[in-house]
Design an enzyme around this catalytic site. Structure first.
Site, PDB file in Angstrom:
ATOM      1  N   PHE A 156       0.807  -1.218   0.000  1.00 57.93           N
ATOM      2  CA  PHE A 156       0.000   0.000   0.000  1.00 57.93           C
ATOM      3  C   PHE A 156       0.840   1.269   0.000  1.00 57.93           C
ATOM      4  O   PHE A 156       0.367   2.330  -0.413  1.00 57.93           O
ATOM      5  CB  PHE A 156      -0.922   0.019   1.237  1.00 57.93           C
ATOM      6  N   ARG A 184      -5.777  -1.510  -0.060  1.00 59.95           N
ATOM      7  CA  ARG A 184      -5.952  -0.240   0.657  1.00 59.95           C
ATOM      8  C   ARG A 184      -6.061   0.953  -0.295  1.00 59.95           C
ATOM      9  O   ARG A 184      -6.780   1.907  -0.014  1.00 59.95           O
ATOM     10  CB  ARG A 184      -4.780  -0.004   1.617  1.00 59.95           C
ATOM     11  N   SER A 233       5.779  -7.174   3.971  1.00 61.95           N
ATOM     12  CA  SER A 233       6.396  -7.488   5.252  1.00 61.95           C
ATOM     13  C   SER A 233       7.224  -8.766   5.150  1.00 61.95           C
ATOM     14  O   SER A 233       7.008  -9.599   4.256  1.00 61.95           O
ATOM     15  CB  SER A 233       5.319  -7.664   6.329  1.00 61.95           C
ATOM     16  N   CYS A 288       9.613   1.375   3.400  1.00 60.11           N
ATOM     17  CA  CYS A 288      10.556   0.324   3.762  1.00 60.11           C
ATOM     18  C   CYS A 288      11.971   0.851   3.863  1.00 60.11           C
ATOM     19  O   CYS A 288      12.870   0.174   4.368  1.00 60.11           O
ATOM     20  CB  CYS A 288      10.493  -0.833   2.767  1.00 60.11           C
TER      21      CYS A 288
END
Length: 545
Positions: A156, A184, A233, A288
Site C-alpha cells: 500500500f 488499501r 512485510s 521500507c
C-alpha cells in the site's frame, strides 16, 4: 474507532483490456485515511476471475514475446509520456486513498518514471553474447527470453512507484504482467492500466486483479504463472517465496526493514537532524527505507536529540491535499493502534518520550487515522520499539560509544535493507560501507534508494530470493538465458558425428607426439603429415572436428 461513510464508487478489475466487475461477489471498503470515510467498494476476485486473468496473460505473452524490440520500445516511450502527463491525476488518487501529501505522491511517481525510462533502453539491455569459431566451424551465442506470465504483488505504501518498479521491466523483456495491488489504495493501478492500453500495449499484457489472500494464494500456485515479484512485510515475503518456489516459480520477495542511521560526533548535526526528521516522518514513516533508528555515537547524542526534537515538533501534519502539508495520516485504524501500542510499551519499559504523537488530533479531521511525529530516546535493543518494524512516524534513538559498536548493532539486526552514516570522515564512511551487512548504504544520504540503472534490494530478512528489483537484476529476473551452439557444415562434409562427449577443447588438445589434434596433420606439422588426409583415415578431417 468506527469510520464514517459517504457515497461510494465501485473499483473493478482490468482484465484482458477492459474494466470488469468479474465473477466474484465479495467486496472490501476503501478509506480516505485523512477523514476516516469509506470512499469506494473494491471488487475482490474469485477463482474464475483469477483463471480468466491468467489465461488472457498466457495467450498475450506468447504473442508479445515475439514482438520486435523496436515495437516494444515504442509502447514504453508512449507510456512514459502518458504517465508524465497524468502525474497530477495519479497523485490525487494516491493521496485520497493512502493519505500521503501531494508532493510526496508526485515524488513516488517521478521515481517510478525513472524505471520506465530505464526500460525504454531494453534493446541495449537484452544484447546477447557471441563467440566465433569456438571450435572448427562452430559458433556459440547466447540471448535471453521472457519467462512468460509474471505477477506483481505490491504494497500500500507506494501504489504507483512499486508497480512501476516491476511492470515496465517485465513488459519490456517480453512478459505479460498481472498486478495484484494493495486493497488499501487500488485506484491508481486502474489508471496505470488505462495508460498502458492508450500507449498501444496489446490486451492481456498488463492486467489488474484485485483480491485478498485468496487471490495471492491462487497466483502463487497457478501452473501458468511463471514468476512472482513481491514487496511487503518479512513474514509474508517468506511465505510468498516458500510457496511460489515450491510450485516451480521464480520469485523475488522483498521484505521488511529496520533501517539504522549512525551519526558520528564529527557530522554536521543540523544537516543530520534535517535528514533524520524527513526520513523518519516523511510519508508518515510508512516506507521500507524509512530511518526508524538513530544510532547516536558518543558526544553527538544529546545535541542531536534536541535538534531532532525541534524538527519533529515543527512538522505540519495535515490532510495531504493541503498545499503546506508535510505529513499525512497512517493507512488504517489498525496501523494507528499498533503504532500506539509499541510506543506505549517503550515508555513503560523506561525509554524517554522526547516527542509524543500518540494523541494528535487534526482539526476538522477528527475521524482520520492520525499519529504525530514521535521521538523516543534511550531505547534498548530488547524493547519492541527496536525489535519490531513500526511502519509509522516514530524515530527511536539508541546510544552507543563508538562506530564499531554501532556497526555491531546494525549487523546483529535480522533486517538488512538500508542504512546510513552521517560523518565528515572519509575513513569512517569507508569503514562503515564495507563492514555493514546491509544491501543499500547511504553516506550522508538518509534514504539510499538506488537510481533506476542500479538495482534495489536488501540482505538477510529483507530479501528472499537472489535477485533485486529493477535495474540490471530486474532484466535478469524477468528473463532466462539460452545458449546456442551452431554449426553449418558444407554439404560435402556434412558428417562429423562422434560417440565421444563433445569438447571444444579438442581443437587445441595435444597428442602424445606433440602434434595438435583436431588439425589436419599437414597443418599440425607432424612428420608423417599427408595433405588432405587425417590420421584416423577420414578424408580431410578428424572425428573431433
Amino acid at each position: 474507532m468506527t469510520p464514517s461513510t459517504t457515497t461510494t464508487t465501485t473499483i473493478n478489475h482490468f482484465i484482458n483490456g477492459a474494466e470488469t466487475p468479474g465473477e466474484g461477489d465479495r467486496t472490501q471498503p476503501v478509506y480516505n485515511p485523512a477523514t476516516g470515510q469509506v470512499t469506494a467498494e473494491l471488487r475482490l476476485a474469485n477463482r474464475a476471475d483469477l483463471d480468466a486473468t491468467v489465461s488472457a496473460a498466457k495467450a498475450a505473452s506468447e504473442k508479445w514475446g515475439d514482438i520486435s524490440l523496436a515495437k516494444r520500445t515504442a509502447v514504453l516511450f508512449k507510456f512514459r509520456e502518458l504517465v508524465a502527463s497524468h502525474v497530477d491525476e495519479l497523485a490525487a488518487l494516491v493521496t485520497a486513498e493512502h493519505g500521503k501529501v501531494i508532493s510526496d505522491a508526485k515524488g513516488e511517481i517521478g521515481r517510478g518514471l525513472e524505471v520506465v525510462e530505464f526500460a525504454c533502453g531494453i534493446p541495449q539491455l537484452l544484447k546477447g553474447e557471441y563467440s566465433d569459431q569456438v571450435s572448427t566451424g562452430i559458433d556459440v551465442f547466447s540471448f535471453r527470453e521472457p519467462l512468460g506470465v509474471v505477477a506483481g504483488i505490491t504494497p500500500f505504501n507506494f501504489p504507483v512507484m512499486v508497480p512501476l518498479w516491476m511492470a515496465p521491466m517485465a513488459i519490456a523483456t517480453g512478459n505479460a504482467f498481472i498486478l495484484k495491488p494493495s486493497e488499501r489504495d487500488p485506484s491508481a493501478s486502474l489508471l496505470l492500466a488505462r495508460l498502458w492500453k492508450q500507449a498501444g500495449l496489446p490486451d492481456g499484457v498488463f492486467q489488474v486483479l484485485h483480491g485478498d489472500k485468496e487471490t495471492v494464494g491462487g497466483l502463487l500456485t497457478h501452473p501458468d504463472v511463471d514468476g512472482i515479484s513481491f514487496v511487503g512485510s518479512t513474514p509474508i515475503a517468506q511465505y510468498v517465496h516458500e510457496t511460489a518456489t515450491k510450485h516451480g516459480k521464480r520469485v523475488q520477495a522483498l521484505g521488511g526493514a529496520k533501517n539504522h542511521a549512525i551519526i558520528l560526533p564529527d557530522a554536521d548535526l543540523d544537516n543530520a537532524a534535517d535528514h533524520l526528521a524527513a526520513a523518519a516522518f516523511g510519508s508518515a514513516g510508512e516506507r521500507c527505507m524509512a530511518i526508524s533508528v538513530a544510532v547516536a555515537v558518543g558526544d553527538a547524542a544529546d545535541l542531536l536529540v534536541k535538534k531532532v526534537e525541534d524538527r519533529a515538533l515543527a512538522v505540519k501534519v495535515k490532510n495531504g491535499t493541503e498545499p503546506d502539508a508535510e505529513m499525512g495520516p497512517v493507512i488504517t485504524p489498525a496501523s494507528k493502534e499498533r503504532i500506539v501500542r509499541i510506543v506505549t510499551e517503550a515508555e513503560a519499559a523506561g525509554a524517554a518520550m522526547v516527542v509524543d504523537g500518540r494523541d494528535l488530533v487534526v482539526p476538522g479531521h477528527e475521524e482520520g487515522f492520525w499519529v504525530g511525529p514521535t521521538v523516543i530516546d534511550h531505547v534498548k535493543t530488547g524493547m519492541s520499539a527496536y525489535t519490531e518494524e513500526i511502519f509509522g512516524p516514530v524515530l527511536v534513538v539508541v546510544r552507543v560509544n563508538d562506530l564499531e559498536e554501532g556497526i555491531k548493532l546494525i549487523n546483529a539486526n535480522p533486517y538488512g535493507n538500508g542504512t546510513a552514516i552521517f560523518t565528515s570522515s572519509g575513513a569512517a564512511a569507508r569503514k562503515f560501507q564495507r563492514a555493514v551487512t546491509v544491501g543499500m548504504v547511504g553516506i550522508n544520504v538518509p534514504l539510499p534508494v538506488p537510481v533506476a540503472y542500479h538495482s534495489f534490494g536488501g540482505w538477510k530478512a529483507s530479501l528472499f530470493g537472489d535477485k533485486h528489483i529493477y535495474g540490471p537484476e530486474g532484466v535478469s529476473f524477468y528473463t532466462r538465458g539460452k545458449v546456442v551452439t551452431s554449426r553449418w557444415p558444407e554439404a560435402t562434409h556434412a558428417s562429423g558425428a562422434s560417440y565421444n562427449f563433445p569438447s571444444h577443447a579438442d581443437d587445441h588438445a595435444v597428442r602424445h607426439d606433440g602434434i595438435a589434434e583436431g588439425l589436419p596433420d599437414h597443418l599440425a606439422g607432424g612428420e608423417d603429415a599427408v595433405p588432405g588426409r587425417a590420421d584416423d583415415g577420414t578424408e580431410g578431417r578428424t572425428h573431433r572436428d
